[in-house]
Design a protein around this motif. Structure first.
Motif, PDB file in Angstrom:
ATOM      1  N   PHE A 120      38.198  43.489  57.346  1.00  0.00           N
ATOM      2  CA  PHE A 120      37.385  44.294  56.371  1.00  0.00           C
ATOM      3  C   PHE A 120      36.446  45.208  56.801  1.00  0.00           C
ATOM      4  O   PHE A 120      36.116  46.304  56.588  1.00  0.00           O
ATOM      5  CB  PHE A 120      36.688  43.069  55.494  1.00  0.00           C
ATOM      6  N   CYS A 159      30.810  44.178  45.031  1.00  0.00           N
ATOM      7  CA  CYS A 159      31.856  43.440  45.993  1.00  0.00           C
ATOM      8  C   CYS A 159      30.931  43.204  47.184  1.00  0.00           C
ATOM      9  O   CYS A 159      30.459  43.752  47.855  1.00  0.00           O
ATOM     10  CB  CYS A 159      33.014  44.579  46.257  1.00  0.00           C
ATOM     11  N   ILE A 160      31.134  41.720  47.533  1.00  0.00           N
ATOM     12  CA  ILE A 160      30.479  41.269  48.697  1.00  0.00           C
ATOM     13  C   ILE A 160      31.374  41.151  49.823  1.00  0.00           C
ATOM     14  O   ILE A 160      31.075  40.532  50.752  1.00  0.00           O
ATOM     15  CB  ILE A 160      29.830  39.859  48.264  1.00  0.00           C
ATOM     16  N   GLY A 161      32.623  41.653  49.833  1.00  0.00           N
ATOM     17  CA  GLY A 161      33.629  41.532  50.967  1.00  0.00           C
ATOM     18  C   GLY A 161      33.630  40.124  51.479  1.00  0.00           C
ATOM     19  O   GLY A 161      34.103  39.845  52.511  1.00  0.00           O
ATOM     20  N   CYS A 162      33.781  39.299  50.334  1.00  0.00           N
ATOM     21  CA  CYS A 162      34.286  37.866  50.715  1.00  0.00           C
ATOM     22  C   CYS A 162      35.758  37.613  51.128  1.00  0.00           C
ATOM     23  O   CYS A 162      36.023  36.613  52.036  1.00  0.00           O
ATOM     24  CB  CYS A 162      34.081  37.090  49.693  1.00  0.00           C
ATOM     25  N   GLY A 163      36.567  38.050  50.562  1.00  0.00           N
ATOM     26  CA  GLY A 163      37.970  38.353  50.868  1.00  0.00           C
ATOM     27  C   GLY A 163      38.798  37.261  50.143  1.00  0.00           C
ATOM     28  O   GLY A 163      40.017  37.157  50.138  1.00  0.00           O
ATOM     29  N   ALA A 164      38.191  36.957  48.883  1.00  0.00           N
ATOM     30  CA  ALA A 164      38.754  35.811  48.139  1.00  0.00           C
ATOM     31  C   ALA A 164      39.962  36.708  47.376  1.00  0.00           C
ATOM     32  O   ALA A 164      41.189  35.949  47.071  1.00  0.00           O
ATOM     33  CB  ALA A 164      37.733  35.432  46.908  1.00  0.00           C
ATOM     34  N   CYS A 165      39.881  37.869  47.345  1.00  0.00           N
ATOM     35  CA  CYS A 165      41.010  38.709  46.570  1.00  0.00           C
ATOM     36  C   CYS A 165      42.211  38.624  47.319  1.00  0.00           C
ATOM     37  O   CYS A 165      43.219  38.404  47.020  1.00  0.00           O
ATOM     38  CB  CYS A 165      40.409  40.150  46.249  1.00  0.00           C
ATOM     39  N   LEU A 176      41.896  45.200  45.823  1.00  0.00           N
ATOM     40  CA  LEU A 176      40.671  44.982  45.223  1.00  0.00           C
ATOM     41  C   LEU A 176      39.389  45.358  45.943  1.00  0.00           C
ATOM     42  O   LEU A 176      38.662  46.171  45.392  1.00  0.00           O
ATOM     43  CB  LEU A 176      40.647  43.818  44.459  1.00  0.00           C
ATOM     44  N   PHE A 177      39.494  44.854  47.005  1.00  0.00           N
ATOM     45  CA  PHE A 177      38.224  45.111  48.001  1.00  0.00           C
ATOM     46  C   PHE A 177      38.196  46.644  48.283  1.00  0.00           C
ATOM     47  O   PHE A 177      37.177  47.467  48.234  1.00  0.00           O
ATOM     48  CB  PHE A 177      38.318  44.495  49.233  1.00  0.00           C
ATOM     49  N   CYS A 224      37.972  37.042  41.774  1.00  0.00           N
ATOM     50  CA  CYS A 224      36.931  37.400  42.225  1.00  0.00           C
ATOM     51  C   CYS A 224      35.549  36.979  41.979  1.00  0.00           C
ATOM     52  O   CYS A 224      35.189  37.039  40.759  1.00  0.00           O
ATOM     53  CB  CYS A 224      36.913  39.078  41.992  1.00  0.00           C
ATOM     54  N   PRO A 225      34.807  36.362  42.650  1.00  0.00           N
ATOM     55  CA  PRO A 225      33.444  35.777  42.488  1.00  0.00           C
ATOM     56  C   PRO A 225      32.198  36.767  41.832  1.00  0.00           C
ATOM     57  O   PRO A 225      31.520  36.604  41.189  1.00  0.00           O
ATOM     58  CB  PRO A 225      32.810  35.330  43.557  1.00  0.00           C
ATOM     59  N   LYS A 226      32.765  38.161  42.105  1.00  0.00           N
ATOM     60  CA  LYS A 226      31.982  39.218  41.498  1.00  0.00           C
ATOM     61  C   LYS A 226      32.591  39.935  40.044  1.00  0.00           C
ATOM     62  O   LYS A 226      31.981  40.866  39.644  1.00  0.00           O
ATOM     63  CB  LYS A 226      31.529  40.280  42.586  1.00  0.00           C
ATOM     64  N   ILE A 228      35.144  41.899  39.976  1.00  0.00           N
ATOM     65  CA  ILE A 228      35.761  43.054  40.092  1.00  0.00           C
ATOM     66  C   ILE A 228      36.811  43.385  39.634  1.00  0.00           C
ATOM     67  O   ILE A 228      37.623  42.488  39.357  1.00  0.00           O
ATOM     68  CB  ILE A 228      35.623  43.559  41.736  1.00  0.00           C
TER      69      ILE A 228
HETATM   70  S1  SF4 Z   1      37.165  38.976  46.081  1.00  0.00           S
HETATM   71 FE1  SF4 Z   1      35.877  40.352  44.872  1.00  0.00          FE
HETATM   72  S2  SF4 Z   1      33.858  40.429  46.015  1.00  0.00           S
HETATM   73 FE2  SF4 Z   1      35.319  39.294  47.163  1.00  0.00          FE
HETATM   74  S3  SF4 Z   1      36.191  40.959  48.610  1.00  0.00           S
HETATM   75 FE3  SF4 Z   1      37.403  40.933  47.075  1.00  0.00          FE
HETATM   76  S4  SF4 Z   1      36.671  42.376  45.500  1.00  0.00           S
HETATM   77 FE4  SF4 Z   1      35.152  41.787  46.950  1.00  0.00          FE
END
Ligand code: SF4
Ligand code: FES
Length: 246
Positions: A120, A159-165, A176-177, A224-226, A228
């Motif tokens: 990322f 987006c916090i760049g967590c990688g859940a997507c 998505l990120f 996505c926890p945010k 997006i």
């Molecule tokens: S899951 Fe959502 S918050 Fe996390 S990296 Fe993906 S788009 Fe960003």
């Protein structure tokens, strides 16, 4: 609550991992999920066992570090929250909880539940910035921005760049990120200047790093926890095609 935890243990990316079961007792429903793991680790350290490695930092839902796959869902069974904001009241006494790392080729396991998400960072380095000189801090409203665009940019900036997507997607796609980062900049006047170069550079870096393609399953948006939105992906695709044709 008394709980059974089935946790993925793996020494490094080259060794085989396996699930190991642990019992944790007297867990308060008020604990966060990470506090519950802290208690487990304290008990492991007391027994001179190796604690379970997991990522965390802010514990406030803003840094994106706490990347755990809990009972088959990134960030667990609550909606719109990160693992650090997930509370034990979402579980029941006697539950068995399965905890795994993100699983994606581009996110190799470092140890146990910790994965390497530097891919990322490499995508951001390819274009997730503004290189025009924006000068000092301008007075509020000195650059007129359409309200709708300001709102959409702010939504994408969450987006916090967590990688859940990536973890949720069957293709391990990072669309998505990347689309959130592209939208956040390209919707605002300062970011429009190099929008064409940015979208091409970030998408090609994403492809090089081994992320999969988007096939519109929507798992990323759902997990996505945010929260997006997929509309960011549609916007990025439009910008990408326009940039290629120009
Ligand atoms: S899951 Fe959502 S918050 Fe996390 S990296 Fe993906 S788009 Fe960003
Ligand atoms: S620890 Fe920072 S978002 Fe969870």
């Amino acid at each position: 609550m008394d709980l059974t935890l089935k946790i993925w243990r793996q020494q490094n990316a080259k060794t085989k991992g396996k699930f190991v079961s642990y019992e944790v007792k007297n867990i308060s429903p008020e604990y966060s999920f990470l506090e519950m793991l802290d208690l487990l680790n304290e008990s492991l350290v007391e027994k001179l066992d190796m604690p379970v490695c997991f990522d965390h930092d802010c514990r406030e839902g803003i840094c994106g570090m706490c990347s755990l796959y809990i009972n088959g869902r990134p960030h667990g069974n609550d909606t719109g929250v990160t693992t650090c904001q997930l509370h034990m009241r979402k579980f029941k006494d006697g539950d068995t909880i399965t905890i795994e790392p993100w699983r994606a080729k581009a996110f190799p396991v470092i140890r146990d539940l910790v994965v390497d998400r530097s891919a990322f960072d490499k995508i951001i380095q390819a274009g997730g910035y503004v290189s025009v000189n924006t000068g000092g801090v301008p007075d509020g409203n000195s650059i007129p921005i359409k309200k709708e665009n300001a709102d959409l940019a702010m939504d994408a900036a969450q987006c916090i760049g967590c990688g859940a997507c990536v973890a949720a997607c069957k293709n391990a796609s990072a669309m998505l990120f990347v689309s959130a980062k592209v939208s956040q900049l390209s919707l605002l006047p300062q970011g429009k200047v190099e929008a064409k170069e940015r979208v091409q550079a970030m998408v090609s870096r994403m492809d090089e790093l081994g992320f999969g393609n988007c096939t519109n399953t929507g798992a990323c948006e759902a997990e996505c926890p945010k929260e997006i939105k997929l509309t960011n992906i549609a916007r990025m695709n439009r910008h990408f095609i326009a940039a290629k044709l120009s």
